[in-house]
Structure formats: C-alpha cells, structure tokens
Motif scaffolding. Sequence first.
Motif, PDB file in Angstrom:
ATOM      1  N   PHE A  13     -44.883 -49.698  71.959  1.00  0.00           N
ATOM      2  CA  PHE A  13     -45.836 -49.592  73.069  1.00  0.00           C
ATOM      3  C   PHE A  13     -46.970 -48.699  72.604  1.00  0.00           C
ATOM      4  N   VAL A  18     -40.358 -48.282  70.221  1.00  0.00           N
ATOM      5  CA  VAL A  18     -39.328 -48.095  71.254  1.00  0.00           C
ATOM      6  C   VAL A  18     -38.053 -48.812  70.835  1.00  0.00           C
ATOM      7  N   SER A  38     -30.822 -42.634  78.817  1.00  0.00           N
ATOM      8  CA  SER A  38     -32.077 -43.065  79.421  1.00  0.00           C
ATOM      9  C   SER A  38     -33.208 -42.993  78.405  1.00  0.00           C
ATOM     10  N   GLY A  39     -34.011 -44.025  78.372  1.00  0.00           N
ATOM     11  CA  GLY A  39     -35.154 -44.043  77.454  1.00  0.00           C
ATOM     12  C   GLY A  39     -34.811 -44.548  76.064  1.00  0.00           C
ATOM     13  N   SER A  40     -33.561 -45.006  75.861  1.00  0.00           N
ATOM     14  CA  SER A  40     -33.180 -45.441  74.516  1.00  0.00           C
ATOM     15  C   SER A  40     -33.689 -46.853  74.214  1.00  0.00           C
ATOM     16  N   GLY A  41     -34.212 -47.546  75.219  1.00  0.00           N
ATOM     17  CA  GLY A  41     -34.815 -48.855  74.967  1.00  0.00           C
ATOM     18  C   GLY A  41     -33.998 -50.038  75.454  1.00  0.00           C
ATOM     19  N   LYS A  42     -32.997 -49.792  76.283  1.00  0.00           N
ATOM     20  CA  LYS A  42     -32.120 -50.872  76.745  1.00  0.00           C
ATOM     21  C   LYS A  42     -32.880 -51.908  77.566  1.00  0.00           C
ATOM     22  N   SER A  43     -33.645 -51.424  78.538  1.00  0.00           N
ATOM     23  CA  SER A  43     -34.405 -52.360  79.371  1.00  0.00           C
ATOM     24  C   SER A  43     -35.423 -53.113  78.536  1.00  0.00           C
ATOM     25  N   THR A  44     -36.084 -52.402  77.649  1.00  0.00           N
ATOM     26  CA  THR A  44     -37.097 -53.037  76.807  1.00  0.00           C
ATOM     27  C   THR A  44     -36.478 -54.159  75.986  1.00  0.00           C
ATOM     28  N   GLU A 173     -28.813 -52.933  84.550  1.00  0.00           N
ATOM     29  CA  GLU A 173     -28.293 -51.936  85.491  1.00  0.00           C
ATOM     30  C   GLU A 173     -28.227 -52.486  86.908  1.00  0.00           C
TER      31      GLU A 173
END
Lengths: 252, 215
Positions: A13, A18, A38-44, A173
């Motif tokens: 990004f 990411v 959190s913020g490790s890139g799972k959603s991305t 999630e």
Amino acid sequence: MKLLEMNHIKKNFDGVPVIKDISLSVKEGEILAIIGPSGSGKSTLLRCATMLETISGGEILYLGKRAAWMENGKPEFPKKEERKEIQSCFGLVFQNFNLFPHFSVLKNVTDAPVKVQKRNKDEVYQEAKILLGKMGLADKADAYPYQLSGGQQQRVSIARALAMKPKMLFFDEPTSALDPELTGEILKVIKGLAAEHMTMVIVTHEMNFAKNVADKIIFMDKGVIAEEGTPEEVFSSDNVRMKEFLGKLSEE
Amino acid sequence: MSFEVMLRQLTVGFGQTFLIFILTLVFSLPLGMIVYFGRVSRFRPLSWLVKIYISIMRGTPLMLQLLVWYFGPYYLWGMSIGGYKLTAILLGCSLNYAAYFAEIYRSGIESIPKGQYEAAALLGYSRGQTFFKIVLPQVVKIVLPSVTNEVITLVKDTSLVYSLSYVEMFAVAKQIAAAKTTVLPFFIAGVYYYIFNYAVAWIMERFEKKLDYYR
Ligand SMILES: Nc1ncnc2c1ncn2[C@@H]1O[C@H](COP(=O)(O)OP(=O)(O)OP(=O)(O)O)[C@@H](O)[C@H]1O
Ligand SMILES: [Mg+2]
C-alpha cells in the motif's frame, strides 16, 4: 485438484509492503484457518484472493485458471466473461455482513442468482427458502436486515453467498462484530458447512474453533506465513511469535 | 374589479407558476444526475468545468442568471427574444437547480458504504447493476429530505421570473395591486403559494413514508 493457488503474493500500500511473498493452496473440501495478530495482513490476503484488491506481485489461480497476475510490473485480471466465471468459484462473508438494506432477506439471497447468474427464478426461490431454513431463518424471509440481530444478519449473508453455489467460501472474521452468544450460532453454521465438505478459508480470532474445524492452519505475522501445518503442529509449535500470540490471547 | 375576476386572473397566473415549477423539476432532477457524473468524471477537464459551473450557479443570484439567459442572446448576437421567454426561464431555472441537485446526489452517493460496492462485486453485479439496483435506491432515500427542501424553495423561486416580466401569478398580483391600489391580490397569491407548498410537502412526505420500510 487444487481449487485455489496463491503463488508468491505480494501486496504494497503506497510502497509499504503488507503481504510479503505468501504462497498457499487450498484443495477441494479442505478447510484452512488463518490466524495472526492485528495488522498482520490477513484481511488484505483475503481481499487479494477475492479480487477486491489488486496484487503487487505473484499470481492467483482458481482451478488452474489465472485470476490475477503481473504483466510488465502491473497487476492484471482476466477479461470480463472469464473473470465472471472465476468469480463464481468463490464467495466472501464479511465481518460486518454488508447486506443490502433495501432488500428483504429473501431478495438479498435470491437477487444475484436470478439477475447475475440468470438462473430460473422459481428454482432459485425454492432453493433460497431451503437455505434460509437450514440457517434457522425460515420465518425471516420477508424481514429487512435492520429488523435482524447481528447473528441473524450474518447467517443471511452466509446464505447469500451460498445461493451463488460457489466452490469455496472465504470468511473474514465472521464473528468479531458479534456478541459472544451470537458468535456460537455462526460457528455452528460454519461447522455445519464443514460437515458438508464445503471448501473454506476462514480468518478468525477464535482459536478453539480454528483448532476444531480446520484441516490446516496458517499463522501470519507481519505479512509473512510464520507457521503453518495441522492444528496440532501449529498450536504446539516452538515459533516465538506464535507462542507470544497465543500467550497474549490467553491473557485476555 | 370584482373579487371573482381578480381570483380568476390570479388562477390563470398560478397555472403559469405551476408550469414553470413542474417543467423545471422534470428537467433539473435528471440533469442533476448527469451533472453529478460530470462532476466525478475521471476526465479532469470535464470535472473541472462542471465544478466551475456548479460554483457559478450556486454563487450568483438566480434572478441575475435569468436576466443573462434572457437578454444574453440579444445583446451578444442580436437574437430576437420575442417567443423565447419561457425557454430562457426554463433554461435558467433548470440549470440552476440541476447544480444544487448534483451536489445533493453527490453527498448521497458518497455516503453509501464501500462494503455495499464490495458485496455487489463479489456477487458478480456489473457496474451498471450495482449503481441502479444497489446504490441508487439507497441514495434516493438518503437525499429525499434535501430534495424536498430544494423543491419547496423552487415553489417560491418561480416568482423570480417576474423580473423578465413573464406573466405568472406574482406578476399578475403586482399588476392588479398597482392598478386597483389594493393589497388583496398579494394576499390571495400568498395563500396560493402557501397551499401549493403545503401540497408539495405532503407529497414529498408520502414518498419518504414509502421508503420507510427499511433503515
Ligand atoms: N487500503 C489500505 N491502504 C493502506 N494501508 C492499508 C489498507 N488496507 C490495509 N492496510 C494496512 O495493511 C496492514 C494489514 O491490514 P489488514 O487489514 O490486512 O490486517 P489484518 O491482519 O486483517 O488485521 P485485523 O486482525 O485487525 O483485521 C495494516 O497495517 C493496515 O494498516
Ligand atoms: Mg482483518
């Protein structure tokens, strides 16, 4: 046959990496759980897999067909028709449901199969009613999303995804917007799908659930796969970050 | 002049007021959507031009715009303006209101959560289907109160065409009042405007009620 293959996926990004070179594959009938801080890139990663986000490197294949790749340093998607076909392989269940508020429950579930897939209307409605019944929503077909609890809304969104008859489902999630009591009902639905051998990739913070339902677990940290394997392997791993992560969770 | 004659003349004037009102809406409501698309166009020069247009429409008085539309062609090109009055009025009012509507549409469309587009994309809806089936119906509900405000303003703004000495209700009232030195025609016109606005508000409320079935 591998349903999904992600090879050397990178995602930046604004130049900030990411996802840093992640490869994974999902076989038909397999259930993959992705965990991590959190913020490790799972959603991305899920957003790249579901073509909501362009990739910055690597390639994604569904049933051996390219869904995203790089060409001259630029991300590419297949052309319209092929893209549509690939997209019909998968569904995504969002954390915050994203139901269409102006559609009734039944219309939320049936509109895309009729209007996008051009399937027979009567057939679609019949299947939708069965699907809603299975989700315990038989009496809610005519309700509007705002009239439902979070857990009911999430079940509608699962039914909406299933009505498209996807080969696999992604969950990002699916329970984290829900109260603990409602979490259980969603997890039960997903377990039900697992029993029917639905192929699923589930990002979750519910460790016990991941342990119980998944065939394979990936632990992501700072954009890489820090640990992967069967639930037993991952949860007994000596990986420092994994231990830290589990430690933090059990403190909560 | 009897009260009856006065009322009849004012009613004829009201017909013109109503005509301007309705035609302005018929043109400006869809035109506002086109202006919106220009405003958010990725083709920079276009969005820039539309931005300037909107800012002029909103930054200058409608009465002045009407005078420019009416007398402009005559002063610029010596065009005869005899039968052109209603056209100039509709042009002026529609372009002015389209600018306001475009901004209302824009704020409505921008308030639709990104997740709606993503859910639609995942389900395979085309861009057109997403806009017309998913986004637009939700936008209509969101913008309806603001649109109602504009529509009520328009009822009153129709009296501005009096500046082009167009014979609508307000002009008729002024004329009778001056000739007969009586304030009665103003009073009657006021009642007309009030009832008209009341009806407009009532109709718009019906629309809002109709969209109450979801939140
Ligand atoms: N559209 C975006 N623009 C810029 N940065 C982004 C964007 N989306 C995500 N990021 C960044 O990418 C990183 C990974 O985010 P991501 O949402 O994938 O994490 P996550 O593992 O899903 O976290 P969580 O468990 O909190 O959901 C974060 O640092 C986030 O700030
Ligand atoms: Mg996330």
